[in-house]
Design a protein around this motif. Structure first.
Motif, mmCIF file in Angstrom:
data_model
loop_
_atom_site.group_PDB
_atom_site.id
_atom_site.type_symbol
_atom_site.label_atom_id
_atom_site.label_comp_id
_atom_site.label_asym_id
_atom_site.label_seq_id
_atom_site.Cartn_x
_atom_site.Cartn_y
_atom_site.Cartn_z
ATOM 1 N N LEU A 177 0.897 -1.383 -0.068
ATOM 2 C CA LEU A 177 0.021 0.024 -0.084
ATOM 3 C C LEU A 177 0.859 1.197 0.104
ATOM 4 O O LEU A 177 1.846 1.131 0.722
ATOM 5 C CB LEU A 177 -0.800 0.098 1.139
ATOM 6 N N CYS A 193 0.456 8.189 6.671
ATOM 7 C CA CYS A 193 -1.019 7.793 6.541
ATOM 8 C C CYS A 193 -1.087 6.767 5.391
ATOM 9 O O CYS A 193 -0.404 6.924 4.478
ATOM 10 C CB CYS A 193 -1.893 8.895 6.317
ATOM 11 N N THR A 194 -2.124 5.963 5.626
ATOM 12 C CA THR A 194 -2.513 4.934 4.477
ATOM 13 C C THR A 194 -3.545 5.748 3.546
ATOM 14 O O THR A 194 -3.664 6.887 3.669
ATOM 15 C CB THR A 194 -3.409 3.654 5.064
ATOM 16 N N VAL A 216 -0.540 5.653 10.803
ATOM 17 C CA VAL A 216 0.024 4.566 11.228
ATOM 18 C C VAL A 216 1.557 4.716 11.770
ATOM 19 O O VAL A 216 2.166 3.794 12.480
ATOM 20 C CB VAL A 216 0.213 3.504 9.960
ATOM 21 N N VAL A 246 1.907 4.978 1.102
ATOM 22 C CA VAL A 246 1.914 5.839 2.380
ATOM 23 C C VAL A 246 2.193 7.012 1.875
ATOM 24 O O VAL A 246 2.948 7.357 1.099
ATOM 25 C CB VAL A 246 2.234 5.172 3.526
#
Length: 173
Positions: free
Chosen positions: A18, A63-64, A70, A20
């Motif tokens: 993912l 952040c995601t 996170v 970020v």
């Protein structure tokens, strides 16, 4: 990307990648940061955000894509003349050792440079060798020791004073 191989009778394993991003932590993010500490800790983070709004500090979030923090941490510009002091660095425990702390620290160093400062400092507890190893890998060098302490809220809601010894580290940027 999600890759999963499933065979009957075997455990499943998947790799998820993912993207970020790093941005300022905002007051609206605090409910999503309970993983970083107790309610008392989050009140301290809230005070740090007020200091960031006044220009005394920066407080960052990794952040995601869903914009959930996170990893979080601050840079205090009031502690040491000519330096930014990193503090309250935390990574969601399930995502530690995945490069998020490195990303957070690199972003904090960029904020320090944007202020026209060329040194980053931090304190790491002597009994936290993983964090110290990260800082050393990123070029921080120990230059002293100092006692430190803060109030912590236990699971019983009782606030106790936590005392520790920290190694002081710094890096020229």
């Amino acid at each position: 990307m999600l890759v999963a191989v499933i065979s009957e009778g075997q455990s499943m394993e998947a790799t998820i990648v993912l993207p970020v991003g790093v941005r300022d932590l905002l007051p609206r993010d605090l409910p999503a940061c309970t993983w970083s500490g107790s309610a008392l800790h989050l009140r301290e983070v809230e005070r740090a955000l007020a200091r960031a709004a006044a220009g005394e500090a920066d407080y960052l979030a990794v952040c995601t894509p869903a914009d959930l923090p996170v990893a979080i941490g601050g840079v205090d510009y009031q502690v040491s003349e000519g330096a930014g002091t990193l503090w309250q660095l935390a990574v969601l425990p399930a995502l530690q050792s995945r490069g998020l702390g490195t990303l957070l620290i690199r972003a904090a160093e960029q904020r320090i440079l944007r202020r026209g400062l060329h040194r980053a400092e931090l304190g790491v507890e002597e009994d936290n060798p993983r964090a110290r190893a990260l800082y050393e890998r990123l070029g921080y060098e120990a230059y002293g020791r100092t006692p430190d302490g803060w109030d912590e809220e236990g699971p019983d809601g009782v606030i106790r004073r936590y005392e520790t010894m920290c190694v002081l580290m710094r890096k020229d940027l």
